[in-house]
Enzyme design. Structure first.
Site, PDB file in Angstrom:
ATOM      1  N   MET A 327       0.828  -1.220   0.000  1.00 44.35           N
ATOM      2  CA  MET A 327       0.000   0.000   0.000  1.00 44.35           C
ATOM      3  C   MET A 327       0.859   1.266   0.000  1.00 44.35           C
ATOM      4  O   MET A 327       0.648   2.173  -0.791  1.00 44.35           O
ATOM      5  CB  MET A 327      -0.952   0.005   1.205  1.00 44.35           C
ATOM      6  N   GLU A 405      -0.830  -4.347   9.903  1.00 50.29           N
ATOM      7  CA  GLU A 405      -2.135  -4.189  10.560  1.00 50.29           C
ATOM      8  C   GLU A 405      -2.035  -4.717  11.988  1.00 50.29           C
ATOM      9  O   GLU A 405      -2.547  -5.800  12.304  1.00 50.29           O
ATOM     10  CB  GLU A 405      -3.189  -4.947   9.732  1.00 50.29           C
ATOM     11  N   LYS A 410       1.417   0.075  14.967  1.00 45.52           N
ATOM     12  CA  LYS A 410       0.842   1.358  14.535  1.00 45.52           C
ATOM     13  C   LYS A 410       1.044   2.419  15.625  1.00 45.52           C
ATOM     14  O   LYS A 410       1.359   3.572  15.344  1.00 45.52           O
ATOM     15  CB  LYS A 410      -0.631   1.195  14.174  1.00 45.52           C
ATOM     16  N   HIS A 453      -8.385   5.658   4.114  1.00 48.58           N
ATOM     17  CA  HIS A 453      -8.378   4.260   3.695  1.00 48.58           C
ATOM     18  C   HIS A 453      -8.325   4.144   2.172  1.00 48.58           C
ATOM     19  O   HIS A 453      -9.283   4.480   1.481  1.00 48.58           O
ATOM     20  CB  HIS A 453      -9.638   3.571   4.257  1.00 48.58           C
TER      21      HIS A 453
HETATM   22  P1  NAD Z   1       2.602  -4.827   3.751  1.00 50.78           P
HETATM   23  O1  NAD Z   1       2.908  -5.928   4.675  1.00 50.78           O
HETATM   24  O2  NAD Z   1       2.782  -5.043   2.283  1.00 50.78           O
HETATM   25  O3  NAD Z   1       3.449  -3.538   4.129  1.00 50.78           O
HETATM   26  C1  NAD Z   1       3.659  -3.090   5.430  1.00 50.78           C
HETATM   27  C2  NAD Z   1       5.027  -2.416   5.464  1.00 50.78           C
HETATM   28  O4  NAD Z   1       5.181  -1.761   6.710  1.00 50.78           O
HETATM   29  C3  NAD Z   1       6.183  -3.406   5.331  1.00 50.78           C
HETATM   30  O5  NAD Z   1       7.030  -2.998   4.272  1.00 50.78           O
HETATM   31  C4  NAD Z   1       6.886  -3.310   6.683  1.00 50.78           C
HETATM   32  O6  NAD Z   1       8.293  -3.492   6.587  1.00 50.78           O
HETATM   33  C5  NAD Z   1       6.536  -1.900   7.097  1.00 50.78           C
HETATM   34  N1  NAD Z   1       6.688  -1.672   8.517  1.00 50.78           N
HETATM   35  C6  NAD Z   1       6.356  -2.493   9.538  1.00 50.78           C
HETATM   36  N2  NAD Z   1       6.696  -1.902  10.732  1.00 50.78           N
HETATM   37  C7  NAD Z   1       7.234  -0.700  10.439  1.00 50.78           C
HETATM   38  C8  NAD Z   1       7.786   0.358  11.210  1.00 50.78           C
HETATM   39  N3  NAD Z   1       7.838   0.273  12.541  1.00 50.78           N
HETATM   40  N4  NAD Z   1       8.239   1.458  10.557  1.00 50.78           N
HETATM   41  C9  NAD Z   1       8.206   1.521   9.234  1.00 50.78           C
HETATM   42  N5  NAD Z   1       7.708   0.550   8.451  1.00 50.78           N
HETATM   43  C10 NAD Z   1       7.230  -0.541   9.044  1.00 50.78           C
HETATM   44  O7  NAD Z   1       1.099  -4.420   4.069  1.00 50.78           O
HETATM   45  P2  NAD Z   1       0.074  -3.592   3.159  1.00 50.78           P
HETATM   46  O8  NAD Z   1      -0.775  -4.542   2.419  1.00 50.78           O
HETATM   47  O9  NAD Z   1       0.817  -2.543   2.424  1.00 50.78           O
HETATM   48  O10 NAD Z   1      -0.843  -2.927   4.283  1.00 50.78           O
HETATM   49  C11 NAD Z   1      -0.434  -1.826   5.033  1.00 50.78           C
HETATM   50  C12 NAD Z   1      -1.630  -1.256   5.762  1.00 50.78           C
HETATM   51  O11 NAD Z   1      -2.625  -0.897   4.851  1.00 50.78           O
HETATM   52  C13 NAD Z   1      -2.303  -2.209   6.741  1.00 50.78           C
HETATM   53  O12 NAD Z   1      -2.786  -1.478   7.831  1.00 50.78           O
HETATM   54  C14 NAD Z   1      -3.458  -2.771   5.922  1.00 50.78           C
HETATM   55  O13 NAD Z   1      -4.513  -3.214   6.722  1.00 50.78           O
HETATM   56  C15 NAD Z   1      -3.855  -1.541   5.155  1.00 50.78           C
HETATM   57  N6  NAD Z   1      -4.608  -1.783   3.903  1.00 50.78           N
HETATM   58  C16 NAD Z   1      -4.285  -2.821   3.104  1.00 50.78           C
HETATM   59  C17 NAD Z   1      -4.987  -3.020   1.925  1.00 50.78           C
HETATM   60  C18 NAD Z   1      -4.640  -4.164   1.008  1.00 50.78           C
HETATM   61  O14 NAD Z   1      -5.418  -4.463   0.112  1.00 50.78           O
HETATM   62  N7  NAD Z   1      -3.487  -4.792   1.170  1.00 50.78           N
HETATM   63  C19 NAD Z   1      -6.016  -2.146   1.577  1.00 50.78           C
HETATM   64  C20 NAD Z   1      -6.310  -1.063   2.411  1.00 50.78           C
HETATM   65  C21 NAD Z   1      -5.583  -0.896   3.570  1.00 50.78           C
END
Ligand code: NAD
Length: 726
Positions: A327, A405, A410, A453
């Site tokens: 994302m 998540e 967070k 979102h």
């Molecule tokens: P992802 O696992 O692909 O990416 C998360 C990233 O956050 C990773 O690169 C990780 O290294 C990084 N991270 C973790 N801890 C960290 C920290 N302390 N500091 C900096 N970076 C850190 O996940 P995603 O699919 O990109 O989802 C991210 C968020 O977006 C989640 O909250 C998810 O619920 C939400 N979301 C996801 C979708 C989807 O379809 N995947 C849609 C809407 C919202």
């Protein structure tokens, strides 16, 4: 006349300049249609005029077509069919008079010509268009559930042939000038400053005032419906239409009928046939819902209609994105595309660089396809600064948090980022499931903490759901809307609730698919009927796309949060066995309800019948209708509950959010338009019957019963209202 100016030159050629006052773009308003008649009369009766050239006085284009605001407002003609026909036929009549006035008329198309705008040029005897690949020539009516009603179905097919015209009529595809020349839809493509001159030259030197279809030896390219080749096109076309629309869209069906019938009769009768189908389509609830949601509401929300007044415009120049995963990487890309300086943070420099790699890939692709220059691409990428250093957050107007998540992770990044932020900056979380009010507990400035979102893939999905926490301020909301508009997405605003609005309602579609499965329906029936409702995919397929382990995790979390109030459903056991027992996580690991072989289409997983034995392998028409109703009404009743609970407050946002966010059957105009179209009383009756048979999930909320008693619709009850403060 107020919309047209006529100047006759020394050669007797009238230059008709189309220029609707007070508007940036010409549209075909009722007054324009009236005045076309006057223009025709002037050209015809003035003996000094030998022919005419029609052009636009706007720099923005030739004409964008009918005024959908006016059309969308037509509530019907109270049973007076003659009056309805006359009103609907006015445009065809005016264009036909132009075409048969006895003097040659050429169109000098100096910019985009859409819908009725293109139809006006098709009624001219000659068309010259400016040599600019950005110019779009199209009949986009079908996209909002309408039928081109200014002769488009008849003239385009007579110019191009039925087969070639089909995608332009049925899908609203647009053509560029060079393509239009190839299809013989226009006659000349010349530099922009020469369009009027070239059109005048034709009128002066060749000027033929008779349209091809009014000549004796005219033949439809590729043959008419009663020729061997022409009939094949209709047989195949019908089958394809059925396959693509499942009969949900009257516009496409009526376009086919108008073409089929119209091509068999002389032109004057053909346009009368077109008008009949035009009116039939316009009066359908589908057209009404689609025009309102996919055109009017989308446009209004795109202008920030939900933005609280009184907060000065907030120009977001620098944004920190926390988390460079799927994302975060997408968000960084769309921000840079909008010229926003972006700090992209992850746990390590390597992970942050990987996130920027996503934008690099997209830019490289665009450059290699000639859609972007190398310089532009470099400038966009230079705006993204990947790093692991939170000090770089300093100076950001906004933070978008997209880390794992997980509440603790967070909370930690919230504290780290906020330490760098100015008081005026906003903190937005992209969480998909965690309530904003809870996440805001980690914030020292909860009034500036909000949910932003996004949907995946971020660069393709046009919607952003903004979520108000209990303490979020109206100022934070206004600033977030300004940001969403700057990155060219459509914002909807909702109040905090489990699953917010979009995930909550979408979830019910997937769950109803599971209910059907545990009721014993064959999976193929469930997904086939699911697709036939107009949803992009069936509920089981969609479940695979979302990921079964995610849905299992969310169910477990919900159970934990709700305690005694959680209702265990028989299908939970099926998912548990699939995820825990079989390691079937969905499309992402190639194993879900379907198997996904490397080469070849997906096939239903054979083992599914052991977990969910098939007891209903065949359904008749009534059965199909019931599955269809369950799948659509289950989502709509949830959307109504969201209104009752104040999760969503504006019907436009509910409908636009549904279609853009989770692909809710577009022909309905959205779940709220669906209920309004059926009528609250009918809808309540149907839901009560379903609730009795299948359970309380179908029970209509009190709000719907009240609306039914008062004969209200959502749009009458909640429309045009100030946003309810969270
Ligand atoms: P992802 O696992 O692909 O990416 C998360 C990233 O956050 C990773 O690169 C990780 O290294 C990084 N991270 C973790 N801890 C960290 C920290 N302390 N500091 C900096 N970076 C850190 O996940 P995603 O699919 O990109 O989802 C991210 C968020 O977006 C989640 O909250 C998810 O619920 C939400 N979301 C996801 C979708 C989807 O379809 N995947 C849609 C809407 C919202």
């Amino acid at each position: 006349m107020e919309n047209f100016k006529i100047e006759v030159d020394g050669d007797g050629i009238a230059l008709v300049t189309f220029d609707v006052p007070g508007r940036t773009m010409n549209t075909l308003t009722a007054s324009v249609i009236r005045e076309i008649g006057e223009v025709v009369e002037t050209i015809k009766s003035d003996t000094a005029i030998k022919g005419a050239v029609i052009t636009s006085g706007k720099t923005t284009g030739f004409c964008a077509g009918a005024d959908l605001g006016e059309l969308g407002g037509s509530e019907g003609f109270a049973g007076d069919l003659k009056a309805a026909f006359d009103a609907g036929f006015a445009l065809n009549k005016a264009f036909r008079a132009l075409e048969t006035g006895g003097k040659p008329v050429a169109a000098a198309i100096n910019g985009l010509a859409m819908g009725g705008g293109l139809e006006m040029t098709l009624a001219c005897h000659y068309r010259v268009v400016a040599d600019n690949p950005k110019i779009q020539l199209s009949l986009p009516e079908a996209k909002v559930g309408l039928l081109p009603g200014g002769g488009g179905t008849q003239r385009l097919t007579r110019l191009m042939g039925v087969m070639a015209a089909a995608p332009f009529l049925l899908e609203g595809k647009s053509m560029k000038p060079a393509e239009a020349l190839g299809f013989k839809v226009v006659h000349e493509v010349v530099p922009a400053d020469q369009v009027v001159e070239a059109a005048k030259t034709w009128v002066k030197t060749k000027g033929d005032p008779v349209a091809p279809w009014d000549k004796k030896d005219f033949k439809i390219p590729g043959g008419g419906p009663y020729t061997a080749s022409g009939s094949q096109v209709f047989i195949m076309g019908n089958a394809m239409l059925r396959k693509q629309t499942y009969g949900n869209y009257p516009a496409q069906l009526n376009i086919m009928k108008a073409v089929y019938e119209g091509l068999q009769v002389p032109f004057d009768a053909a346009i009368r046939i077109e008008t009949r189908y035009f009116l039939k389509t316009l009066m359908s609830p589908q057209a009404k819902g689609m025009i309102r949601t996919l055109f009017l509401s989308l446009q209004e929300l795109g202008k920030g209609s939900g933005r609280p007044a009184g907060v000065p415009h907030y120009d977001v120049k620098k944004v920190a994105v926390l988390g460079a995963g799927m994302m975060g990487a997408g968000i960084a890309y769309v921000q840079a595309m909008a010229g926003i300086e972006t700090v992209l943070i992850d746990q390590t420099q390597e992970a942050a660089d990987k996130g920027k790699g996503y934008a690099e890939g997209l830019v490289k692709k665009a450059v290699s396809r000639g859609k972007m220059t190398q310089e532009k691409g470099d400038a966009i990428l230079a705006l993204i600064h990947p790093t692991a250093d939170y000090a770089q957050v300093k100076g950001s107007d906004l933070v978008v948090e997209a880390v794992f998540e997980n509440r603790d992770v967070k909370a930690e990044v919230t504290r780290k980022a906020e330490a760098q932020l100015a008081d005026t900056a906003i903190f937005g979380s992209n969480t998909s499931t965690l309530p904003i009010t809870g996440l805001a507990k980690a914030s020292v400035r909860p009034a500036s903490f909000i949910g932003i979102h996004f949907f995946s893939p971020v660069d393709k999905m046009g919607l952003v759901e903004i979520i108000m926490g209990e303490e979020t301020s109206q100022e934070a909301l206004a600033k977030s809307i300004d940001y969403v508009l700057k990155i060219k997405k459509t914002p909807i605003v909702v109040n905090d609730s489990r699953g917010f609005y979009t995930s909550r309602c979408f979830g019910t579609f997937v769950q109803e698919g599971m209910e059907l499965l545990s009721d014993g329906y064959a999976p193929a029936i469930i997904d086939n009927v699911g697709r036939a409702t107009g949803m992009p995919r069936g509920p089981l397929e969609m479940h695979d796309d979302v990921a079964l382990d995610l849905s299992y995790k969310i169910a477990q979390q919900t159970k934990k949060d709700l305690g005694d109030k959680y209702e265990e459903r028989p299908f939970t056991a099926i998912i548990e066995k699939m995820v825990e027992g079989e390691g079937r996580y969905g499309r992402k690991n190639g194993k879900g309800f379907y198997d996904y072989p490397e080469n070849g289409p997906k096939v239903l997983w054979k083992g599914l019948s052991d977990l969910a034995p098939v007891r209903i392998a065949e359904v008749d028409k009534v059965g199909i209708e019931e599955i269809r109703t369950r799948l659509l009404y289950r989502q709509a009743v949830e959307a109504a509950r969201c209104f009752e609970e104040g999760v969503i407050t504006d019907p436009r946002e509910a409908d636009v959010g549904a279609i853009l966010g989770w692909g809710f059957a577009p022909w309905t105009g959205g779940p709220i338009s669906l209920i309004d179209g059926v009528g609250a009383a009918e809808f309540v009756k149907a839901c009560d019957a379903l609730a009795q048979k299948y359970g309380a999930r179908f029970s209509p909320p009190q709000l719907l019963r009240d609306m039914a008693a008062k004969g209200e619709t959502f749009y009458s009850r909640f429309g045009a209202k100030e946003r309810i403060a969270a």
